[in-house]
Design a protein around this motif. Sequence first.
Motif, PDB file in Angstrom:
ATOM      1  N   GLU A 123     -27.989 -21.866  12.647  1.00  0.00           N
ATOM      2  CA  GLU A 123     -28.661 -22.615  11.583  1.00  0.00           C
ATOM      3  C   GLU A 123     -30.136 -22.234  11.497  1.00  0.00           C
ATOM      4  N   ASP A 153     -24.316 -22.771  17.372  1.00  0.00           N
ATOM      5  CA  ASP A 153     -24.381 -23.366  16.040  1.00  0.00           C
ATOM      6  C   ASP A 153     -25.821 -23.631  15.620  1.00  0.00           C
ATOM      7  N   ARG A 177     -16.777 -25.978   8.792  1.00  0.00           N
ATOM      8  CA  ARG A 177     -17.185 -24.565   8.859  1.00  0.00           C
ATOM      9  C   ARG A 177     -16.041 -23.654   8.404  1.00  0.00           C
ATOM     10  N   ASN A 197     -19.531 -20.907  12.984  1.00  0.00           N
ATOM     11  CA  ASN A 197     -20.718 -20.794  12.144  1.00  0.00           C
ATOM     12  C   ASN A 197     -21.337 -19.405  12.243  1.00  0.00           C
TER      13      ASN A 197
END
Length: 649
Positions: free
Chosen positions: A249, A245, A373, A299
């Motif tokens: 990001e 995750d 998500r 994600n």
Amino acid sequence: MSFNRRSMLKATLAALPAHCVASEPGQFARPVADTVPVDTARAFLAHEVRLLPGSPFYLRQELHRKGVLASYDPDKLLYSYRALARLPQKEGIESGYDGWDSGFLRGHMTGHYLSAASRMAVATESPLFRERADYLVGELFKCQAKLNLDGYLAAFSPAAFDHLEGKPGADAEGIAAPYYTIQKLMSGLLDAHAYLGNKQALEVAIGMADYFGKRLAALNAAQIEKIFRTDESRNPQNEFGAMSDVLTELFKISKNPLHLQIARMFNRAWFVGPLAGGEDHLGGLHANTHIAQAVGLANSANVHGNPQELKASENFWRLVVHRHSFTNGGNSFTEWFDKPGAEAGPSIDDGKALPPTTAETCNTHNMLKLSARLFERNRLPELADYYERALYNHVLASVAPDSGAMTYFTPFHGNFRTYLNGSFCCTGTGIENTARYNEGIYFHKDDSLWVNLYIPSELSWNDAGMVLRQQGDITRGQRVRLTVVKAGANAVTLNLRIPKWVAKPVTVRLNDKRQAVDAKPTSYASLRRQWKAGDVIELTLPTGLRLEQARDIPSMVSIFHGPVLLAGELGKENMPGSDVGDKDAYLKIAAAPVPDIVSGSSSPADWLAPLPGDPSAFQMKNAGPADGIVLRPLFDLHHQRYSVYWHLV
């Protein structure tokens, strides 16, 4: 060993799970043919949503803003980082925080605090937390520079990773799950960048990603599989949190494909494959280890569009919510998933039924992330229904309304909560939770806005030029009132969630005129127009009492009033003088007996009467041994014994 970007990439690709490797060595792994990234919605975040007075969320956020979160000393959080880098400590600082943060998860609270402070700074417009977050980032930058290890930054030496990788003679120096702590720190740094615009935080995080990318590139596929195989122990010492995750990001910001490649190394085939096929092998697994993995899986799948990973993350959510969760939306016994369907009967915790080790708070913290998500992906109302249940009845209920103290487990049957006195994992997610209350209320995509939660708040949707104010506490039977404070130039669709729990037909009024909209439970009522400042939408969501049966023992029931899980007061007999302590301090104290509800009716309205003066409380009547017991929202009942499961006979 020397590294360059090309050799690093080849080694990284060799270690990728089979389902996400490119067809030829030296290419970046890409989604399978004909797949594209998901066209996602976006949650409005803490800097775009402000909580308003009039809800328990506002009150608990204020408790943390003024008390719990404000009480942390940044220099104590930095102690272990400075010690490793051989930088001087500030005057008067002789140690870090006791407990896990100075032990096997050394330094994890620094990452949690960065995430919490960055959000709290913008959620409450607090300069204190902005100053503290910026200070922490600046000092961590100094530690990283002083270490001078190709971007390495942690509160413990790289020997912990040598040990994890099985290097002969390596000493972990008391550290367990080193990637778990790295993820917390990287997440905190990215939050400081995202919410506060701190460019130095991004620089530090990129340095860390590059270091660990190089480190992983030096390992072969078998070594990678061994260190990331977390299903072979109930308490895996190689737990790696949501590394996929945080690296995803980072990729969204950096646009560096290598960061997404590294992220996908943490999406393991042994985890993804069975889930994509809908298989439930969760029983016996450490719950939060694998929920965090699912967050990263969801994600990264949203970004690269791999259909197997998309399906796996959705199936994981369904399995946990429908087969492995309690009535409050939480999950796990003694941190583990039990067999599918286990709830109120004999459990994986030595066969005990509803022991005091139920529902670890960290698990639900991550289940909310996973739900968000997935909602970004498909906007299904059932995701928002679950989010509301777990937020009100677990995350909110884990914070004491008088002190802001937080819990690790949430017991359900005759026990009491223990409020944490150390730096546990649930302390870290706990200080984040209150700063995250602003998030998950609203989502948007193009010119559509979804109102998922009914929490008094004000949304500033800058791209649409719109400000929307929401008022009304649904937990106390109040109507929802949405006022357009500022309107943009273009038409906007407002999608208002109609919860699963509504007891009667819903009414929607616009400027006092009833609207003919489809408003069935677990759906969205949509209104599209060119909005004007001063427009008012009123939404009446009728609440009612209802029972929910345990999956494994249908005669064991829980009682809800609208979205709120009710808990029965059982007094303080045989409780310790203080309910603050270690997470396991009071687990051996026997539960209080929970009387049966004896009634010929399965309708709780027949044996519950409203408590005068409190629209959210009720008292048992005509209920046999349970007569006289007062029920209140679980999030309001603290510092005493209680039950939320009842045997109805």
